[in-house]
Structure formats: C-alpha cells, structure tokens
Design a protein around this motif. Structure first.
Motif, PDB file in Angstrom:
ATOM      1  N   VAL A 128       0.861  -1.184   0.000  1.00 26.94           N
ATOM      2  CA  VAL A 128       0.000   0.000   0.000  1.00 26.94           C
ATOM      3  C   VAL A 128       0.896   1.233   0.000  1.00 26.94           C
ATOM      4  CG1 VAL A 128      -1.827   1.281   1.181  1.00 26.94           C
ATOM      5  CG2 VAL A 128      -1.786  -1.229   1.298  1.00 26.94           C
ATOM      6  N   THR A 129       0.570   2.206  -0.846  1.00 26.83           N
ATOM      7  CA  THR A 129       1.412   3.381  -1.039  1.00 26.83           C
ATOM      8  C   THR A 129       0.575   4.654  -1.026  1.00 26.83           C
ATOM      9  OG1 THR A 129       3.010   2.137  -2.355  1.00 26.83           O
ATOM     10  CG2 THR A 129       2.998   4.505  -2.672  1.00 26.83           C
ATOM     11  N   ASP A 130       1.167   5.736  -0.518  1.00 29.45           N
ATOM     12  CA  ASP A 130       0.543   7.049  -0.625  1.00 29.45           C
ATOM     13  C   ASP A 130       0.628   7.506  -2.074  1.00 29.45           C
ATOM     14  OD1 ASP A 130      -0.490   9.624   0.416  1.00 29.45           O
ATOM     15  OD2 ASP A 130       1.468  10.354  -0.234  1.00 29.45           O
TER      16      ASP A 130
ATOM     17  N   ASP B 170       5.017  -9.219   2.726  1.00 30.99           N
ATOM     18  CA  ASP B 170       5.638 -10.072   1.693  1.00 30.99           C
ATOM     19  C   ASP B 170       5.530  -9.432   0.307  1.00 30.99           C
ATOM     20  OD1 ASP B 170       6.424 -12.068   3.473  1.00 30.99           O
ATOM     21  OD2 ASP B 170       4.521 -13.138   3.292  1.00 30.99           O
ATOM     22  N   ALA B 171       5.796  -8.134   0.231  1.00 31.35           N
ATOM     23  CA  ALA B 171       5.582  -7.404  -1.017  1.00 31.35           C
ATOM     24  C   ALA B 171       6.511  -7.836  -2.139  1.00 31.35           C
ATOM     25  CB  ALA B 171       5.737  -5.903  -0.774  1.00 31.35           C
ATOM     26  N   ASP B 172       7.631  -8.476  -1.814  1.00 29.95           N
ATOM     27  CA  ASP B 172       8.565  -8.939  -2.840  1.00 29.95           C
ATOM     28  C   ASP B 172       8.306 -10.390  -3.249  1.00 29.95           C
ATOM     29  OD1 ASP B 172      10.056  -6.541  -3.003  1.00 29.95           O
ATOM     30  OD2 ASP B 172      11.124  -7.073  -1.172  1.00 29.95           O
ATOM     31  N   LYS B 173       7.317 -11.014  -2.649  1.00 33.61           N
ATOM     32  CA  LYS B 173       7.053 -12.436  -2.912  1.00 33.61           C
ATOM     33  C   LYS B 173       6.331 -12.602  -4.249  1.00 33.61           C
ATOM     34  CE  LYS B 173       4.694 -16.493  -0.986  1.00 33.61           C
ATOM     35  NZ  LYS B 173       3.855 -16.994   0.135  1.00 33.61           N
TER      36      LYS B 173
ATOM     37  N   LEU C 280      -3.846 -15.281 -17.335  1.00 33.00           N
ATOM     38  CA  LEU C 280      -4.644 -16.509 -17.261  1.00 33.00           C
ATOM     39  C   LEU C 280      -3.805 -17.725 -16.876  1.00 33.00           C
ATOM     40  CD1 LEU C 280      -7.450 -17.803 -17.733  1.00 33.00           C
ATOM     41  CD2 LEU C 280      -6.798 -18.130 -20.128  1.00 33.00           C
ATOM     42  N   SER C 281      -2.515 -17.677 -17.130  1.00 32.08           N
ATOM     43  CA  SER C 281      -1.659 -18.825 -16.841  1.00 32.08           C
ATOM     44  C   SER C 281      -1.408 -18.970 -15.344  1.00 32.08           C
ATOM     45  CB  SER C 281      -0.320 -18.686 -17.567  1.00 32.08           C
ATOM     46  OG  SER C 281       0.551 -19.736 -17.192  1.00 32.08           O
ATOM     47  N   THR C 282      -1.531 -20.180 -14.847  1.00 31.56           N
ATOM     48  CA  THR C 282      -1.211 -20.450 -13.446  1.00 31.56           C
ATOM     49  C   THR C 282       0.295 -20.491 -13.219  1.00 31.56           C
ATOM     50  OG1 THR C 282      -1.431 -22.829 -13.895  1.00 31.56           O
ATOM     51  CG2 THR C 282      -3.351 -21.693 -12.986  1.00 31.56           C
ATOM     52  N   ASP C 283       1.071 -20.382 -14.293  1.00 32.25           N
ATOM     53  CA  ASP C 283       2.533 -20.339 -14.175  1.00 32.25           C
ATOM     54  C   ASP C 283       3.058 -18.909 -14.075  1.00 32.25           C
ATOM     55  OD1 ASP C 283       2.571 -23.097 -14.375  1.00 32.25           O
ATOM     56  OD2 ASP C 283       2.933 -23.102 -16.534  1.00 32.25           O
ATOM     57  N   ASP C 284       2.189 -17.916 -14.145  1.00 36.16           N
ATOM     58  CA  ASP C 284       2.595 -16.516 -14.018  1.00 36.16           C
ATOM     59  C   ASP C 284       2.899 -16.180 -12.554  1.00 36.16           C
ATOM     60  OD1 ASP C 284       2.149 -16.079 -16.716  1.00 36.16           O
ATOM     61  OD2 ASP C 284       0.144 -15.253 -16.429  1.00 36.16           O
ATOM     62  N   HIS C 285       3.883 -15.306 -12.341  1.00 32.54           N
ATOM     63  CA  HIS C 285       4.185 -14.824 -10.993  1.00 32.54           C
ATOM     64  C   HIS C 285       4.634 -13.359 -11.052  1.00 32.54           C
ATOM     65  CE1 HIS C 285       4.365 -19.180 -10.201  1.00 32.54           C
ATOM     66  NE2 HIS C 285       4.001 -18.834  -8.970  1.00 32.54           N
ATOM     67  N   ILE C 286       4.037 -12.539 -10.178  1.00 29.86           N
ATOM     68  CA  ILE C 286       4.384 -11.125 -10.064  1.00 29.86           C
ATOM     69  C   ILE C 286       4.395 -10.759  -8.578  1.00 29.86           C
ATOM     70  CG2 ILE C 286       3.835  -8.764 -10.758  1.00 29.86           C
ATOM     71  CD1 ILE C 286       2.034  -9.866 -12.931  1.00 29.86           C
ATOM     72  N   PRO C 287       5.408 -10.041  -8.098  1.00 30.36           N
ATOM     73  CA  PRO C 287       5.352  -9.548  -6.715  1.00 30.36           C
ATOM     74  C   PRO C 287       4.410  -8.359  -6.610  1.00 30.36           C
ATOM     75  CG  PRO C 287       7.385  -8.835  -7.758  1.00 30.36           C
ATOM     76  CD  PRO C 287       6.696  -9.719  -8.750  1.00 30.36           C
ATOM     77  N   PRO C 288       3.645  -8.245  -5.534  1.00 29.72           N
ATOM     78  CA  PRO C 288       2.720  -7.112  -5.399  1.00 29.72           C
ATOM     79  C   PRO C 288       3.439  -5.767  -5.432  1.00 29.72           C
ATOM     80  CG  PRO C 288       2.839  -8.396  -3.359  1.00 29.72           C
ATOM     81  CD  PRO C 288       3.519  -9.190  -4.405  1.00 29.72           C
ATOM     82  N   ARG C 289       4.697  -5.730  -5.021  1.00 32.65           N
ATOM     83  CA  ARG C 289       5.464  -4.489  -5.092  1.00 32.65           C
ATOM     84  C   ARG C 289       5.448  -3.885  -6.485  1.00 32.65           C
ATOM     85  NH1 ARG C 289       9.780  -4.735  -7.543  1.00 32.65           N
ATOM     86  NH2 ARG C 289      10.153  -6.919  -7.013  1.00 32.65           N
ATOM     87  N   LEU C 290       5.616  -4.724  -7.517  1.00 36.23           N
ATOM     88  CA  LEU C 290       5.665  -4.240  -8.893  1.00 36.23           C
ATOM     89  C   LEU C 290       4.306  -3.728  -9.350  1.00 36.23           C
ATOM     90  CD1 LEU C 290       6.937  -3.800 -11.660  1.00 36.23           C
ATOM     91  CD2 LEU C 290       6.644  -6.261 -12.105  1.00 36.23           C
ATOM     92  N   LEU C 291       3.256  -4.471  -9.095  1.00 30.97           N
ATOM     93  CA  LEU C 291       1.920  -4.046  -9.518  1.00 30.97           C
ATOM     94  C   LEU C 291       1.524  -2.737  -8.844  1.00 30.97           C
ATOM     95  CD1 LEU C 291       0.124  -7.508  -9.479  1.00 30.97           C
ATOM     96  CD2 LEU C 291       0.586  -6.112 -11.504  1.00 30.97           C
ATOM     97  N   ASN C 292       1.795  -2.639  -7.545  1.00 26.46           N
ATOM     98  CA  ASN C 292       1.459  -1.409  -6.833  1.00 26.46           C
ATOM     99  C   ASN C 292       2.275  -0.232  -7.351  1.00 26.46           C
ATOM    100  OD1 ASN C 292       0.279   0.291  -4.859  1.00 26.46           O
ATOM    101  ND2 ASN C 292       2.012  -0.058  -3.487  1.00 26.46           N
ATOM    102  N   ARG C 293       3.546  -0.482  -7.669  1.00 27.68           N
ATOM    103  CA  ARG C 293       4.396   0.604  -8.145  1.00 27.68           C
ATOM    104  C   ARG C 293       3.876   1.178  -9.468  1.00 27.68           C
ATOM    105  NH1 ARG C 293       6.836   5.054  -7.015  1.00 27.68           N
ATOM    106  NH2 ARG C 293       8.456   5.603  -8.516  1.00 27.68           N
ATOM    107  N   ILE C 294       3.393   0.304 -10.352  1.00 22.04           N
ATOM    108  CA  ILE C 294       2.843   0.785 -11.627  1.00 22.04           C
ATOM    109  C   ILE C 294       1.651   1.700 -11.386  1.00 22.04           C
ATOM    110  CG2 ILE C 294       1.632   0.053 -13.719  1.00 22.04           C
ATOM    111  CD1 ILE C 294       3.454  -2.421 -13.744  1.00 22.04           C
ATOM    112  N   LEU C 295       0.753   1.315 -10.471  1.00 24.84           N
ATOM    113  CA  LEU C 295      -0.399   2.164 -10.167  1.00 24.84           C
ATOM    114  C   LEU C 295       0.025   3.460  -9.484  1.00 24.84           C
ATOM    115  CD1 LEU C 295      -3.492   1.763 -10.628  1.00 24.84           C
ATOM    116  CD2 LEU C 295      -2.068  -0.226 -11.095  1.00 24.84           C
ATOM    117  N   THR C 296       1.059   3.380  -8.637  1.00 22.70           N
ATOM    118  CA  THR C 296       1.546   4.590  -7.975  1.00 22.70           C
ATOM    119  C   THR C 296       2.089   5.586  -8.994  1.00 22.70           C
ATOM    120  OG1 THR C 296       2.128   3.328  -5.982  1.00 22.70           O
ATOM    121  CG2 THR C 296       3.130   5.488  -6.236  1.00 22.70           C
TER     122      THR C 296
END
Length: 478
Positions: free
Chosen positions: A96-98, A109-112, A347-363
C-alpha cells in the motif's frame, strides 16, 4: 523509478459513492420532475395535487483535496491489522502506497512472487501505454490470391471483427465483416475460395499454464491473429464458449457472407505485392485497453501484448509479447525482480508477479509527475493526462466497486462502504484472487494498493480481499 517527490500536487479525480448514484440515475436528464397523484374524495370527485418543484441532479465527482493529510505507517497498520490476519486470505502478500508522494506505507511479503491472475493485464497495458500511441489501430485486409478466384484474408492481430447483422458486436467500435464484403463486391472480384493468412503471429496459439477447458468455459480462445467477436460462439455473450479454430472460423464466416462454400476455406499466405481488395480498422488502442481491463477480457489482452511485441520488433508470440512488455517496463525504471510471465493476460497459473511491482505501476500512474517514464515513452506528453505520466490513463481503465465491469457485483452487500470509492483491476483463478488499484481514504488521501491471495478458492478469498480494500477506504490514518 524517479520522481517520488511530487513537483506539483496531483488532483486525481475520484468517483464518490453519492455522485455515482446520481450520475447513473440522472444520466439521461439533468432535471427530473416527479408527479405523484393523490386522491381526495370531495363530493364524489377527484382532486389532483400540484406537482412538486423540479429536482436538479447535482454531480458529485470532485478532485481529491490537495490539503488532505497523509496516512502514516502506524495508522495503516492499526486499520489493516483486524482484516489482514483473516485465514480466508490464504497465502497473502500486499503493498500500500501514498498516491501523492509515492511513499510505501504498508507491506506484507511485497517482494514475494504471487500468481496474479488477471491483474497481470496491468503489466501489458502499462507497456502498451509506454510504447504505442493511444490511437493506434490494427488493419485487417483482403487481397487477391495467387490462384484464379482466390482471395486472402490477411490477419493483423485484431480479434474484435464482428459479423453481427447490425454491425454491433461484442466489442464497441469493432470493424465489420459486412464492410469487407461490400468492398470486395465493389471490386467485381470473382471469389471461389478463401485463404486465411495468420503469419503475423508466431509460435503456438495456446500458452503454458492455460487449461483447454477454459475454451468451452468462455475465458479464452486459441490465440489466432483474427477472430470474430473474440471467437465467441454466442457473439454477444461475455462468457460464451469459444471456437477451437478462430482464424478459420473468420474465413468461413466471410465465405458465407460472400456466397462461397465454407469448405473452400483454408490457411494460406498472401502473395507478395498482392492487390488489396478491402480493409477495415480496429477501434483505437485506448478503447481496446478499456475493454480488456474493465471486463477482464483475456483474448483482447493477449492481442494487445502481441501488438506491443510487433511495435518493438519482437516476435509476435507469447514469449515475444512477454519480453516486449518486460523490456518496456524495465526501460521505464521498474524493478522486475521476481517477475515471471507466460502470457499477457494473467490466465496462466505459471505466471508470478510480486505485489510491489503491480502497486508501483499504479503509484506511478497516480503521481503528479514522472519524468523518467516520460523520457522512455514514445507517447506524446500532451496526450498523457493531467499528471504527465504516460501511465495515467490506466487509472480510468479500472472497474468501479459496485458499479462497473468485473467489480459490478462486489461491494453491494458486504463491505459496501467501499462501493463507488475503490477502483481496481480484479484477478480470479481457482488458485488466486487479487485486487490492484486505488482508493480515497476517509481523510481524502489517495492510496494505491496491490492485494494478492493464493491457495484459496475465489469464493473464499474475494470477500476477504474486499474487506481489506474496505478498511483502506474507511481509514482515517493520518
């Protein structure tokens, strides 16, 4: 990623709950007049009361206040503590980011690396915004073939072509098969057979980690570079079963419309220098991105991933699209540690992304200024939105809680305080649920977030994720 300290205050527009209701109810009229009828029996007669004064609908969409106090780490920890320990979240990771300063306020576990499900589309759309103009279109052509009476349908990567009689297919603004037919007939070209040229794409049309039962289930079609209404058997139904051979199906539908035997349709290649007989264009990229995100359309997202690959000189394959997306994000300064993708849709169950990256894009999309992303983008800065970041348009691609797209039926009973306030991309697989987006907290401050749950079925994990987003909305955490 540079530019964490904002050079000017953001004035991100937030849809407030009351305004949302007013806008939806009063969309077709500014002034509403209600005329109740009352009965009074006076000497056996009927008296009609005078109508009340007109009621004016007052829009309530306002910018986030520039003076709103920032949330604190301790305040957020206190607000989230009661909900993030819910065992229904399973394996849970979050960030979570300002949204005004870019300061990370709370993580778990934001880097997981987590299975992102459809929140993986955020990476694809971000790459598209970085390397393609918002008005980019794909052109599907028909050319003369090498044999007498043969025409070739040349695919360009557009899955939205429609064969609906009125031209209104599943995708708004999609090109029409009837326009191709009219143009072909106008040339006087004899047509006895049709070849479909799919050479614009390379490799397999089904990604690792996809389940073939999802074709009949309506979540995906084999990724051919041309489809009719996304390969849907029932063109106007979102989760209609899909056809197994979308490109050939498009050729057969063109044949039928031209009065040609569908048995005379095959895959082939357009001859070099062939005479063009007809052409139609897709809707602009911005419209296709909106559709892919709001309705979590896997076919559209995969096609946009290939579009990014073609624009950057990569092979138009699953691997090429993934590489092109990663290259664009890395060039814009994003840390891709922990990222591993097999497709462009999540859609692939083999995909992996850390939440840090997704949140950073939105930030970055929400920050007032982002020179680093601008410098690495081919998008005209004048068209990038009020914050100056090429990623800013993504804020409007997100569903609204309790109102639109894949969030329309959530926050309507439980966690309803967040309805109209949370905007987020959803992600749902049998092993993964996620929410990535932004919300205005009780103090009027924008918070961006990535909430990811693995190892729980969605009917269990989604309400738990919604409760976390609701806690963010109700947080007065300054």
């Amino acid at each position: 990623m540079g530019g964490l300290e904002a050079r000017r205050r953001r004035r991100t527009w937030i849809v407030v709950a009351t305004g949302l209701v007013v806008v939806l109810v009063g969309a077709t009229a500014v002034v509403l007049t209600v005329k109740p009828w009352t009965e009074e029996f006076r000497h056996g007669g009927l008296t009609i009361a005078a109508p009340p004064a007109p009621v004016k609908a007052m829009p309530q969409v306002v910018p986030a206040p520039a003076s709103a106090p920032a949330a604190t780490r301790n305040g957020l920890a206190a607000a989230l503590g009661p909900v993030v320990g819910n065992p229904d979240l399973g394996a849970f990771a979050a960030s979570v980011t300002d949204g005004d300063s870019g300061k990370v306020l709370w993580t778990q576990d934001a880097d997981k690396p987590m299975i992102p499900s459809s929140t993986g589309k955020i990476l694809t759309m971000a790459a598209g915004l970085l390397v393609l103009p918002a008005d980019h279109r794909l052109t599907t052509k028909v050319v003369a073939g090498s044999a007498p009476g043969e025409i070739v349908l040349v695919a360009a990567g557009d899955p939205t072509l429609t064969a609906q009689p009125d031209g209104n297919g599943y995708y708004p603004g999609a090109p029409k098969l009837s326009d191709l037919v009219a143009q072909i007939k106008a040339t006087g070209q004899q047509v006895d057979s049709i070849s479909v040229d799919t050479s614009v794409y390379a490799g397999t049309n089904f990604a690792p980690g996809w389940d073939r039962s999802d074709i009949a289930g309506g979540s995906i079609a084999p990724l051919d570079p041309i489809m009719i209404d996304g390969g849907r058997v029932q063109p106007l139904v979102e989760y209609s079963p899909r056809v197994d051979d979308p490109a050939l199906d498009a050729g057969r539908q063109l044949a039928t419309a031209l009065g040609v035997d569908p048995a005379h349709v095959k895959l082939g290649t357009a001859p070099a220098g062939a005479t063009q007989l007809a052409a139609v264009q897709s809707a602009p990229l911005r419209d296709r991105m909106l559709q892919a995100m709001v309705h979590s359309d896997n076919v559209e997202a995969e096609a946009i991933g290939r579009e990014v690959a073609m624009a950057t000189g990569q092979e138009a394959s699953f691997a090429g699209a993934v590489k092109a997306t990663a290259t664009a994000l890395q060039a814009a300064g994003f840390d891709l540690t922990g990222l591993s993708m097999m497709d462009s849709s999540g859609l692939s169950t083999d995909d992996h992304i850390p939440p840090r990256l997704l949140n950073r894009i939105l930030t970055v999309a929400a920050l007032p200024d982002n020179p680093a992303a601008q410098a690495n983008s081919s998008v005209d800065p004048a068209a990038t939105g009020p914050t100056g970041s090429p990623l800013t348009p993504m804020l409007d691609f997100l569903p609204i809680a309790g109102a639109t797209g894949s969030l329309a039926d959530r926050y309507t009973v439980r966690n309803h305080d967040a309805a109209g306030w949370v905007r987020a991309k959803t992600g749902t697989l049998s092993v993964s649920s996620a929410l990535v987006g932004y919300v205005l907290d009780r103090d009027g401050r924008v918070l961006t977030f990535a909430l990811m749950s693995n190892d729980r079925p969605p009917e269990v994990s989604r309400p738990a994720l919604d409760a976390v987003a609701d806690a963010l909305r109700n947080c007065g955490c300054s």
